[in-house]
Design a protein around this motif. Structure first.
Motif, PDB file in Angstrom:
ATOM      1  N   PHE A   1      14.784  -3.112  13.432  1.00 47.19           N
ATOM      2  CA  PHE A   1      16.045  -3.513  12.808  1.00 47.19           C
ATOM      3  C   PHE A   1      16.762  -2.259  12.335  1.00 47.19           C
ATOM      4  CE2 PHE A   1      18.506  -4.653   9.042  1.00 47.19           C
ATOM      5  CZ  PHE A   1      19.068  -5.882   9.344  1.00 47.19           C
ATOM      6  N   ASP A   2      17.869  -1.887  12.996  1.00 52.59           N
ATOM      7  CA  ASP A   2      18.646  -0.695  12.639  1.00 52.59           C
ATOM      8  C   ASP A   2      19.890  -1.088  11.853  1.00 52.59           C
ATOM      9  OD1 ASP A   2      16.858   0.813  14.113  1.00 52.59           O
ATOM     10  OD2 ASP A   2      18.180   1.010  15.863  1.00 52.59           O
ATOM     11  N   PHE A   3      20.006  -0.570  10.635  1.00 50.35           N
ATOM     12  CA  PHE A   3      21.240  -0.707   9.863  1.00 50.35           C
ATOM     13  C   PHE A   3      22.095   0.514  10.209  1.00 50.35           C
ATOM     14  CE2 PHE A   3      23.132  -0.457   5.300  1.00 50.35           C
ATOM     15  CZ  PHE A   3      24.326  -1.008   5.753  1.00 50.35           C
ATOM     16  N   VAL A   4      22.988   0.348  11.159  1.00 54.87           N
ATOM     17  CA  VAL A   4      23.722   1.470  11.734  1.00 54.87           C
ATOM     18  C   VAL A   4      24.866   1.925  10.838  1.00 54.87           C
ATOM     19  CG1 VAL A   4      25.073   2.244  13.732  1.00 54.87           C
ATOM     20  CG2 VAL A   4      23.097   0.727  14.064  1.00 54.87           C
ATOM     21  N   GLN A   5      25.614   0.972  10.305  1.00 51.64           N
ATOM     22  CA  GLN A   5      26.793   1.342   9.521  1.00 51.64           C
ATOM     23  C   GLN A   5      27.087   0.291   8.472  1.00 51.64           C
ATOM     24  OE1 GLN A   5      30.241   2.162  11.906  1.00 51.64           O
ATOM     25  NE2 GLN A   5      31.504   2.784  10.179  1.00 51.64           N
ATOM     26  N   GLY A   6      27.485   0.743   7.279  1.00 52.08           N
ATOM     27  CA  GLY A   6      27.856  -0.160   6.197  1.00 52.08           C
ATOM     28  C   GLY A   6      27.460   0.417   4.856  1.00 52.08           C
ATOM     29  N   GLU A   7      27.996  -0.177   3.787  1.00 49.44           N
ATOM     30  CA  GLU A   7      27.630   0.273   2.450  1.00 49.44           C
ATOM     31  C   GLU A   7      26.200  -0.146   2.137  1.00 49.44           C
ATOM     32  OE1 GLU A   7      30.408  -0.877  -0.526  1.00 49.44           O
ATOM     33  OE2 GLU A   7      32.165  -0.161   0.590  1.00 49.44           O
ATOM     34  N   ARG A   8      25.584   0.570   1.203  1.00 47.37           N
ATOM     35  CA  ARG A   8      24.216   0.257   0.792  1.00 47.37           C
ATOM     36  C   ARG A   8      24.137  -1.220   0.397  1.00 47.37           C
ATOM     37  NH1 ARG A   8      19.489   2.517  -1.230  1.00 47.37           N
ATOM     38  NH2 ARG A   8      18.556   1.424  -2.997  1.00 47.37           N
ATOM     39  N   GLN A   9      23.139  -1.901   0.916  1.00 51.41           N
ATOM     40  CA  GLN A   9      22.986  -3.332   0.647  1.00 51.41           C
ATOM     41  C   GLN A   9      21.552  -3.767   0.871  1.00 51.41           C
ATOM     42  OE1 GLN A   9      24.816  -5.724   4.166  1.00 51.41           O
ATOM     43  NE2 GLN A   9      25.880  -3.730   4.156  1.00 51.41           N
ATOM     44  N   SER A  10      21.260  -4.994   0.484  1.00 50.13           N
ATOM     45  CA  SER A  10      19.894  -5.500   0.599  1.00 50.13           C
ATOM     46  C   SER A  10      19.757  -6.439   1.787  1.00 50.13           C
ATOM     47  CB  SER A  10      19.467  -6.224  -0.683  1.00 50.13           C
ATOM     48  OG  SER A  10      20.228  -7.396  -0.877  1.00 50.13           O
ATOM     49  N   PHE A  11      18.559  -6.430   2.370  1.00 51.65           N
ATOM     50  CA  PHE A  11      18.202  -7.318   3.469  1.00 51.65           C
ATOM     51  C   PHE A  11      16.870  -7.971   3.102  1.00 51.65           C
ATOM     52  CE2 PHE A  11      20.818  -3.966   5.229  1.00 51.65           C
ATOM     53  CZ  PHE A  11      21.722  -4.660   6.019  1.00 51.65           C
ATOM     54  N   THR A  12      16.809  -9.291   3.219  1.00 55.43           N
ATOM     55  CA  THR A  12      15.609 -10.036   2.843  1.00 55.43           C
ATOM     56  C   THR A  12      14.905 -10.524   4.097  1.00 55.43           C
ATOM     57  OG1 THR A  12      16.722 -10.783   0.820  1.00 55.43           O
ATOM     58  CG2 THR A  12      14.687 -11.907   1.436  1.00 55.43           C
ATOM     59  N   CYS A  13      13.644 -10.174   4.238  1.00 55.71           N
ATOM     60  CA  CYS A  13      12.869 -10.481   5.446  1.00 55.71           C
ATOM     61  C   CYS A  13      11.975 -11.692   5.210  1.00 55.71           C
ATOM     62  CB  CYS A  13      12.022  -9.274   5.853  1.00 55.71           C
ATOM     63  SG  CYS A  13      12.981  -7.767   6.111  1.00 55.71           S
ATOM     64  N   PHE A  14      12.102 -12.672   6.080  1.00 54.28           N
ATOM     65  CA  PHE A  14      11.270 -13.872   6.034  1.00 54.28           C
ATOM     66  C   PHE A  14      10.411 -13.898   7.295  1.00 54.28           C
ATOM     67  CE2 PHE A  14      14.995 -14.705   3.503  1.00 54.28           C
ATOM     68  CZ  PHE A  14      14.497 -15.347   2.376  1.00 54.28           C
ATOM     69  N   ILE A  15       9.267 -13.256   7.221  1.00 53.35           N
ATOM     70  CA  ILE A  15       8.316 -13.189   8.328  1.00 53.35           C
ATOM     71  C   ILE A  15       6.924 -13.398   7.778  1.00 53.35           C
ATOM     72  CG2 ILE A  15       9.784 -11.624   9.680  1.00 53.35           C
ATOM     73  CD1 ILE A  15       7.908  -9.361   8.840  1.00 53.35           C
ATOM     74  N   SER A  16       5.963 -13.560   8.660  1.00 54.52           N
ATOM     75  CA  SER A  16       4.582 -13.752   8.219  1.00 54.52           C
ATOM     76  C   SER A  16       4.150 -12.626   7.301  1.00 54.52           C
ATOM     77  CB  SER A  16       3.649 -13.807   9.429  1.00 54.52           C
ATOM     78  OG  SER A  16       2.295 -13.767   9.026  1.00 54.52           O
ATOM     79  N   ASN A  17       3.432 -13.004   6.249  1.00 52.44           N
ATOM     80  CA  ASN A  17       2.959 -12.019   5.294  1.00 52.44           C
ATOM     81  C   ASN A  17       1.976 -11.030   5.914  1.00 52.44           C
ATOM     82  OD1 ASN A  17       4.427 -13.587   3.435  1.00 52.44           O
ATOM     83  ND2 ASN A  17       2.631 -14.834   2.945  1.00 52.44           N
ATOM     84  N   SER A  18       1.475 -11.331   7.113  1.00 52.62           N
ATOM     85  CA  SER A  18       0.507 -10.464   7.783  1.00 52.62           C
ATOM     86  C   SER A  18       1.154  -9.382   8.643  1.00 52.62           C
ATOM     87  CB  SER A  18      -0.430 -11.306   8.666  1.00 52.62           C
ATOM     88  OG  SER A  18      -1.145 -12.247   7.902  1.00 52.62           O
ATOM     89  N   VAL A  19       2.479  -9.452   8.820  1.00 55.15           N
ATOM     90  CA  VAL A  19       3.165  -8.467   9.658  1.00 55.15           C
ATOM     91  C   VAL A  19       3.588  -7.273   8.801  1.00 55.15           C
ATOM     92  CG1 VAL A  19       5.174  -8.030  11.116  1.00 55.15           C
ATOM     93  CG2 VAL A  19       3.950 -10.202  11.299  1.00 55.15           C
ATOM     94  N   TYR A  20       3.172  -6.075   9.203  1.00 59.78           N
ATOM     95  CA  TYR A  20       3.487  -4.853   8.468  1.00 59.78           C
ATOM     96  C   TYR A  20       4.946  -4.460   8.709  1.00 59.78           C
ATOM     97  CZ  TYR A  20       3.556   0.146   7.328  1.00 59.78           C
ATOM     98  OH  TYR A  20       3.877   1.369   6.819  1.00 59.78           O
ATOM     99  N   VAL A  21       5.677  -4.170   7.615  1.00 55.70           N
ATOM    100  CA  VAL A  21       7.059  -3.714   7.704  1.00 55.70           C
ATOM    101  C   VAL A  21       7.120  -2.258   7.258  1.00 55.70           C
ATOM    102  CG1 VAL A  21       9.445  -4.074   6.945  1.00 55.70           C
ATOM    103  CG2 VAL A  21       7.907  -6.043   7.217  1.00 55.70           C
ATOM    104  N   HIS A  22       7.718  -1.404   8.094  1.00 55.46           N
ATOM    105  CA  HIS A  22       7.826   0.034   7.786  1.00 55.46           C
ATOM    106  C   HIS A  22       9.285   0.461   7.801  1.00 55.46           C
ATOM    107  CE1 HIS A  22       6.518   4.229   7.560  1.00 55.46           C
ATOM    108  NE2 HIS A  22       7.459   4.497   8.455  1.00 55.46           N
TER     109      HIS A  22
END
Length: 369
Positions: A265-286
């Motif tokens: 997931f690339d946040f290419v352009q925009g003001e600083r903001q939050s993104f909320t991820c709803f995925i399995s708790n077993s998937v590692y997010v980096h």
């Protein structure tokens, strides 16, 4: 379980015709008077899945039979992958039969969710996709949430007809039917259930007291869902078992989130903001810088970035890009079919690029939550 036309001719688990001639073909049983095939026996007792499945065209041929009947159609969809589990052109298959949509797995939603809001969202989405349903029910067959509502809807709309249960693979059709069997019938066997897609392979008919049937149909296989293209081991990791714990990331533009090595997931352009991820708790997010993302992926895929493992990565299609634009003052989700979704929380818009294996569905939709 009585399976038409006679008790031991068809497997009571998946519905295929039983045979003793070829152990490599569907329906094989090693002994006489067996009620389930060897494939279903292994799924039921060892949670082992066979590589024997039906092609999508075969599923569609079986499903087209529904339109030739006079029945109530129970369409099961997965709230975790709503758009990915919808059956394209369902009305074409079921003809004039009324459709009730049962939205399963609501136990996976965050614990503080307002289900009335979810219900309104589902009805709006169903209408936008042209699904003419007579009613919608939210439930969890696994946790027995909303099951009484399912029974009330069936009683309201059935009117003495057979009930055909349809849905994509792994949306919980057989689990829901087994709850009906366990709680409201005298049958002593269940349908074969598994976390793996393609368990049911033919029509399985469960008799009702009035001589009609509940009919379990095979799930439609959509390779646009992440759950259909990954290994058995990785499927266990990306399929949620418990309520989702939203993970919130404050991102500056030109920052990237990796979901294991399955999506980027690339946040290419925009003001600083939050993104909320709803995925399995077993998937590692980096999280990393966009400028470093390509190199990080090449060096860490299958290792720090997992699932999948290096070995399983070899079986996946190469990444392809999806450029998305979030307009100002809109609350939208980015759905990665079979993996989950990312809620975009900013008011000032954003330019995104999503990388997923080729063929996986990526869409923008009105935010569910």
């Amino acid at each position: 379980m009585n399976i038409e036309p006679n008790q031991f001719e068809f497997c009571s688990g998946c519905g295929v015709k039983l045979q003793r001639n070829d152990s490599k073909k569907l329906g094989y049983v090693p002994k006489e008077n067996a009620t389930i095939c060897q494939r279903c026996y292994k799924i039921k007792h060892y949670n082992e899945i066979s590589s024997i499945t039906l092609e999508e065209d075969d599923f569609l041929k079986i499903l087209s039979h529904v339109g030739q009947t006079k029945s109530l159609v129970l369409n099961i969809v997965d709230i975790f992958d709503f758009e990915g589990s919808l059956i394209s052109g369902l009305k074409r298959f079921v003809g004039s039969n009324p459709i009730v949509m049962v939205v399963n797995k609501v136990d996976l939603l965050p614990r503080n969710m307002n289900l009335n809001k979810v219900m309104n969202w589902v009805k709006k989405q169903a209408k936008e996709y042209g699904l003419n349903v007579v009613d919608v029910v939210l439930c969890s067959a696994k946790k027995n949430i909303g099951f009484q509502d399912v029974l009330e809807v069936l009683s309201k709309y059935r009117k003495g007809r057979d009930i055909y249960v349809v849905g994509a693979t792994n949306v919980g059709k057989s689990t829901l039917i087994n709850r009906l069997i366990n709680d409201f019938s005298d049958l002593d066997e269940e349908l074969t259930t598994s976390r793996y897609p393609g368990t049911t392979l033919n029509l399985v008919k469960i008799p009702l007291e009035d001589g009609k049937y509940i009919v379990d149909t095979p799930g439609i296989v959509y390779t646009s869902r992440m759950t259909e293209i990954i290994s058995k081991h990785d499927l266990q990791k990306i399929t949620p078992e418990q309520s989702l714990k939203p993970r919130v990331y404050q991102l500056n533009e030109r920052q990237t989130l990796f979901f294991g090595a399955l999506a980027r997931f690339d946040f290419v352009q925009g003001e600083r903001q939050s993104f909320t991820c709803f995925i399995s708790n077993s998937v590692y997010v980096h999280r990393t810088k966009l400028d470093n993302a390509d190199e990080l992926y090449e060096n860490q895929k299958g290792e720090m970035l997992s699932p999948p493992s290096i070995k399983d990565l070899e079986t996946l299609p190469l990444f392809t890009k999806h450029a998305l634009r979030i307009p100002k003052n809109e609350r939208l989700d980015v759905l990665i079919s079979g993996l989950g979704w990312i809620k975009c929380n900013g008011d000032n818009g954003a330019e995104l690029v999503i990388h997923v294996p080729k063929g996986i569905k990526v869409i923008l939709r009105e935010s569910m939550l």
